[in-house]
Scaffold this motif. Structure first.
Motif, PDB file in Angstrom:
ATOM      1  N   GLU A 280      49.484  40.936  47.495  1.00 39.82           N
ATOM      2  CA  GLU A 280      49.272  41.604  46.207  1.00 39.82           C
ATOM      3  C   GLU A 280      50.328  41.165  45.188  1.00 39.82           C
ATOM      4  OE1 GLU A 280      45.945  42.857  47.253  1.00 39.82           O
ATOM      5  OE2 GLU A 280      46.647  43.738  45.387  1.00 39.82           O
TER       6      GLU A 280
ATOM      7  N   ASN B 199      47.333  47.598  40.027  1.00 41.91           N
ATOM      8  CA  ASN B 199      48.570  46.815  40.136  1.00 41.91           C
ATOM      9  C   ASN B 199      49.022  46.308  38.783  1.00 41.91           C
ATOM     10  OD1 ASN B 199      47.978  47.065  42.867  1.00 41.91           O
ATOM     11  ND2 ASN B 199      47.376  44.925  43.115  1.00 41.91           N
TER      12      ASN B 199
ATOM     13  N   PHE C 175      43.378  44.339  40.332  1.00 42.58           N
ATOM     14  CA  PHE C 175      42.882  45.426  41.163  1.00 42.58           C
ATOM     15  C   PHE C 175      43.604  45.399  42.505  1.00 42.58           C
ATOM     16  CE2 PHE C 175      39.708  47.430  38.770  1.00 42.58           C
ATOM     17  CZ  PHE C 175      38.941  46.491  38.108  1.00 42.58           C
ATOM     18  N   TRP C 176      43.864  46.571  43.039  1.00 41.89           N
ATOM     19  CA  TRP C 176      44.469  46.670  44.368  1.00 41.89           C
ATOM     20  C   TRP C 176      43.533  46.026  45.394  1.00 41.89           C
ATOM     21  CZ3 TRP C 176      48.438  47.083  47.347  1.00 41.89           C
ATOM     22  CH2 TRP C 176      48.262  47.388  48.697  1.00 41.89           C
ATOM     23  N   GLY C 177      44.102  45.184  46.235  1.00 39.36           N
ATOM     24  CA  GLY C 177      43.350  44.560  47.309  1.00 39.36           C
ATOM     25  C   GLY C 177      42.587  43.323  46.899  1.00 39.36           C
ATOM     26  N   ARG C 178      42.599  42.995  45.608  1.00 40.86           N
ATOM     27  CA  ARG C 178      41.793  41.851  45.165  1.00 40.86           C
ATOM     28  C   ARG C 178      42.631  40.715  44.585  1.00 40.86           C
ATOM     29  NH1 ARG C 178      36.834  44.753  41.866  1.00 40.86           N
ATOM     30  NH2 ARG C 178      36.715  46.627  43.159  1.00 40.86           N
TER      31      ARG C 178
END
Lengths: 108, 115
Positions: free
Chosen positions: A94, B31, B95-98
């Motif tokens: 991330e 994020n 985006f979280w996780g992407r």
């Protein structure tokens, strides 16, 4: 911290020439991304490569991810002045880490 | 058109001043990140946040702090600006996780000069 080394640091070519720039690391990445940054702007994502050995084409740009997922290359065919910019590779989770970039100048 | 907006394109501040760099995104991203970019060094991660009121140190957090009171806004604070903090500051979101698949959306940057 996973480090990404890009080469060459600078590249100046004539319109119509082909070129390849490289992104190398001693670490394995689940994916690598390539961005292009123009003066006064933030980087813009060009492509993500995920699978070892993967090749992706975006018009005249060809991106390859190494079999071991530690390196990647960007090949531009018949470069044009509009390709001028800073090309950055990035990888990680991330929170990604970036290479220092290759600054490409394509002269008319 | 989705975007990440940084409040200032150019800033000139004096040594010792407290400096606030603001970043707002309209994509509902979880994020948010702050990087600084220097010639030959690339983008170096200062701080990041995965959620409101959460913050994580990046690789070079010394001399900086951050604030995330709302999901869309992430502020970088230079408590006492020094000349070695002269740099281009870039804000990004995802985006979280992407992020590994879809990458970041960056703002246009703030060029800060500390004199």
């Amino acid at each position: 911290t996973q480090l990404l080394e890009q080469s060459p640091q600078f590249l100046s070519i004539q319109e119509g020439e082909n070129l390849t720039v490289y992104c190398n690391s001693s670490s394995v990445f689940s994916s690598l991304q390539w961005y292009r940054q123009e003066p006064g702007e933030g980087p813009v994502l060009l492509v993500t490569v995920v699978t070892g050995g993967e090749v992706k084409k975006l018009k005249r740009l060809t991106f390859q991810f190494g079999d071991a997922r530690k390196d990647s290359s960007l090949h531009i065919t018949a470069a044009q002045p509009g390709d001028t910019g800073l090309y950055l590779c990035a990888g990680g989770g991330e929170d990604m880490r970036f290479g220092a970039g290759t600054r490409l100048t394509v002269k008319p | 058109d989705v975007k990440v907006t940084q409040s200032s394109r150019y800033l000139v501040k004096r040594t010792g001043e407290k400096v606030f760099l603001e970043c707002v995104q309209d994509m509902d991203h979880e994020n948010m990140f702050w990087y600084r970019q220097d010639p030959g060094l690339g983008l170096r991660l200062i701080y990041f946040s995965y959620d409101v009121k959460m913050k994580e140190k990046g690789d070079i957090p010394e001399g900086y702090s951050v604030s995330r009171e709302k999901k869309e806004r992430f502020s970088l604070i230079l408590e006492s600006a020094s000349t070695n903090q002269t740099s281009m500051y870039l804000c990004a979101s995802s985006f979280w996780g992407r992020a590994p698949a879809h990458g970041y959306t960056f703002g246009s940057g703030t060029r800060l000069t500390v004199v």
